[in-house]
Design a protein around this motif. Sequence first.
Motif, PDB file in Angstrom:
ATOM      1  N   UNK F   1       0.842  -1.202   0.000  1.00  0.00           N
ATOM      2  CA  UNK F   1       0.000   0.000   0.000  1.00  0.00           C
ATOM      3  C   UNK F   1       0.878   1.254   0.000  1.00  0.00           C
ATOM      4  N   UNK F   2       0.725   2.054  -1.005  1.00  0.00           N
ATOM      5  CA  UNK F   2       1.583   3.228  -1.121  1.00  0.00           C
ATOM      6  C   UNK F   2       0.810   4.529  -0.919  1.00  0.00           C
ATOM      7  N   UNK F   3      -0.418   4.424  -0.443  1.00  0.00           N
ATOM      8  CA  UNK F   3      -1.176   5.625  -0.137  1.00  0.00           C
ATOM      9  C   UNK F   3      -1.968   6.132  -1.318  1.00  0.00           C
ATOM     10  N   UNK F   4      -3.056   6.833  -1.028  1.00  0.00           N
ATOM     11  CA  UNK F   4      -3.926   7.344  -2.093  1.00  0.00           C
ATOM     12  C   UNK F   4      -3.241   8.475  -2.868  1.00  0.00           C
ATOM     13  N   UNK F   5      -3.605   8.608  -4.119  1.00  0.00           N
ATOM     14  CA  UNK F   5      -3.006   9.608  -5.007  1.00  0.00           C
ATOM     15  C   UNK F   5      -3.484  11.022  -4.639  1.00  0.00           C
ATOM     16  N   UNK F   6      -4.675  11.111  -4.085  1.00  0.00           N
ATOM     17  CA  UNK F   6      -5.170  12.377  -3.522  1.00  0.00           C
ATOM     18  C   UNK F   6      -5.599  12.078  -2.084  1.00  0.00           C
ATOM     19  N   UNK F   8      -7.582  11.554   1.370  1.00  0.00           N
ATOM     20  CA  UNK F   8      -8.964  11.167   1.669  1.00  0.00           C
ATOM     21  C   UNK F   8      -9.698  12.385   2.224  1.00  0.00           C
ATOM     22  N   UNK F  36     -13.309   4.257   1.683  1.00  0.00           N
ATOM     23  CA  UNK F  36     -12.301   5.156   1.124  1.00  0.00           C
ATOM     24  C   UNK F  36     -12.499   5.514  -0.351  1.00  0.00           C
ATOM     25  N   UNK F  37     -13.138   4.622  -1.105  1.00  0.00           N
ATOM     26  CA  UNK F  37     -13.354   4.910  -2.526  1.00  0.00           C
ATOM     27  C   UNK F  37     -14.054   6.255  -2.702  1.00  0.00           C
ATOM     28  N   UNK F  40     -11.856   9.494  -1.970  1.00  0.00           N
ATOM     29  CA  UNK F  40     -10.958  10.043  -3.003  1.00  0.00           C
ATOM     30  C   UNK F  40     -11.777  10.719  -4.109  1.00  0.00           C
ATOM     31  N   UNK F  41     -12.911  10.138  -4.443  1.00  0.00           N
ATOM     32  CA  UNK F  41     -13.763  10.781  -5.465  1.00  0.00           C
ATOM     33  C   UNK F  41     -14.206  12.171  -5.019  1.00  0.00           C
ATOM     34  N   UNK F  43     -12.849  14.670  -4.147  1.00  0.00           N
ATOM     35  CA  UNK F  43     -12.094  15.816  -4.666  1.00  0.00           C
ATOM     36  C   UNK F  43     -12.789  16.449  -5.867  1.00  0.00           C
TER      37      UNK F  43
END
Lengths: 134, 134, 134, 134, 134, 134
Positions: F1-6, F8, F36-37, F40-41, F43
């Motif tokens: 897991x490398x973390x969300x791109x934007x 949360x 979490x899905x 991120x949306x 944004x």
Amino acid sequence: MDGPVVPLVEYEVANDEVRAVYDDIMQTRGTDWVNNFWKVLAHDPALLKRTWQSVREVMAPGALDPLVKEMIYVAVSATNGCTYCTYSHTASARAKGMSDAQLMEVMAVVGMANETNRLANGLRPPVDEAFLPA
Amino acid sequence: MDGPVVPLVEYEVANDEVRAVYDDIMQTRGTDWVNNFWKVLAHDPALLKRTWQSVREVMAPGALDPLVKEMIYVAVSATNGCTYCTYSHTASARAKGMSDAQLMEVMAVVGMANETNRLANGLRPPVDEAFLPA
Amino acid sequence: MDGPVVPLVEYEVANDEVRAVYDDIMQTRGTDWVNNFWKVLAHDPALLKRTWQSVREVMAPGALDPLVKEMIYVAVSATNGCTYCTYSHTASARAKGMSDAQLMEVMAVVGMANETNRLANGLRPPVDEAFLPA
Amino acid sequence: MDGPVVPLVEYEVANDEVRAVYDDIMQTRGTDWVNNFWKVLAHDPALLKRTWQSVREVMAPGALDPLVKEMIYVAVSATNGCTYCTYSHTASARAKGMSDAQLMEVMAVVGMANETNRLANGLRPPVDEAFLPA
Amino acid sequence: MDGPVVPLVEYEVANDEVRAVYDDIMQTRGTDWVNNFWKVLAHDPALLKRTWQSVREVMAPGALDPLVKEMIYVAVSATNGCTYCTYSHTASARAKGMSDAQLMEVMAVVGMANETNRLANGLRPPVDEAFLPA
Amino acid sequence: MDGPVVPLVEYEVANDEVRAVYDDIMQTRGTDWVNNFWKVLAHDPALLKRTWQSVREVMAPGALDPLVKEMIYVAVSATNGCTYCTYSHTASARAKGMSDAQLMEVMAVVGMANETNRLANGLRPPVDEAFLPA
């Protein structure tokens, strides 16, 4: 790694049908352990048995030698982006003698094929008559 | 077949840069024609030249023999469902000596790999320690 | 072409809900016809309406201009090998001003990205710290 | 992260051919480091050199500006599900000026295109005459 | 349609091993013909037999009813963009009772899943603790 | 897991538009948290709202029951290799009553379909007349 979707079925708790497959995997490969792929399939013993028998048949020596088959497996797995399969089949190919130079050439072909597949998909050249089966 | 997205650039109307690539393709292959894939790429001569040079380099004999490389190309093309590439690279592999029995074995491995890739994707077994690079 | 899986719903036989969507498509685009994609979706009027509204919203000018969006649509369609979408979105991008030179550069990027995606999938370099989101 | 399939080739231990490419990467980008993708390719110096030269050429300003190209790269990488490429090219696009609003619009188009690609694949509308190349 | 890559093996010219599979296909399905998919596989009788036996087992009634299984087959085939499989499995699902309304709902789910799969691939939300297997 | 791109977007810091969607998600599902899905949306509030409304509509009872729809979602996610979606939709399907035996059968069909899709892609049998829509 976020863990398997179904628990791993270890040999100790497996039923006879599953153990028979595990035994055949170990005997065929000359090893004393079974990799995790089979331990998740074991939740459906018929799926486990059918998949193992197919893999054993398909990957056996035939018109192609086993190393070539294993490299094709690696090529498909990299194309599909399957993490587990990439590690496991690259390891299997190395165990069958694949050198680093061969691995890099497999990757070069895989990269090139994925590139030209999309150039053809996007620009849609008609199939040349010469390429059509007789 | 619904036609190419850009017109085919035939030799007769091609500029010198494109003709030089076409000439090299024909000379390298010992043929007197160029297949349609290159004729759509020719709309971008730099793309044409770069792609051809890469294909020539990648598919040349190296740590793997050219027939093995061609069969890997077929395997990737079938995995991706690229119509043009499947016909053209199957024809190339046959020209390099692939028998029907070898083609069928390539397909058997491709089918099996696509199956087990998804079983691993869906059930997510952890990668075994033994498969991890040292 | 082997024909659509469900019959095309033509304007003349469409119900009011479907006609309202068709009317909006034609008005938004300034055309007097509706393309076949919508005529198959019309078998499920809710799916038709929802999909059209989403496309209209997503493809409208925003932080990106509509031509850039259309070129991204072409890139995804070529990557996935969708025949219908490749022809229709390439035509739409051209209608919005895409030149042949731009199309060829889209394809060059798509090819390159598909190649390097697989090199990364197969060789699995760790993501560099510098690329991780803060 | 399960580690790279081949060890990373660091600058200190790289041969001259590899160092020349690393130097060109750093000079072209104005950085003092090379990302891990190139360090796995370095096991095949010809593949490293060819891939870097192609990326440098393809991603340079042309008929499309470099940011648009980078966003197309992100779109393809998300479509293919390539983890490394998604992080690295999103970072590159941000370095070239992509805002969060632009990233979200890229994603909206990518999502929509992947959806409608499958609706077309499953229902198979015939390609409209108006979309066919002249 | 550009023709099969290997000739279709018709019943009249098939060997006993192939005929036995064809007979079982017809008997299991209560039909008097065999579809073309099996006629290309017949070039490798072991592949033909293994694939048919697996399909027969997998698609039989079990924890899921056969229509649900057939709709999943359609969903996968549309996701992969396989032309032959989309037509053949949509026809099979209809033969098992799938209505047009059900087909359209399968497609709506397939489209939505392909969209959100890419939104997740591109934005990479961490998997929520609550979703991880115990 | 490398973390969300934007990052949360948590409820506490969300704007009213986003909170309204989060509230609807929790109310529809009878839960007190949002996965979490959606975070991120968030944004892009329009993307968040549109995607949630589509998912709510598509996954509601209709010609297919919600569990069948959820299993199709799992099948597509495994085919595409989407990690987040595989965990989240497998969890959702289980919450709707999917047994381990049903999950294993979904996987068996997904594996088989992915295999035969490629056998058809590579060998290209013509679509049988009987499978074509009337």
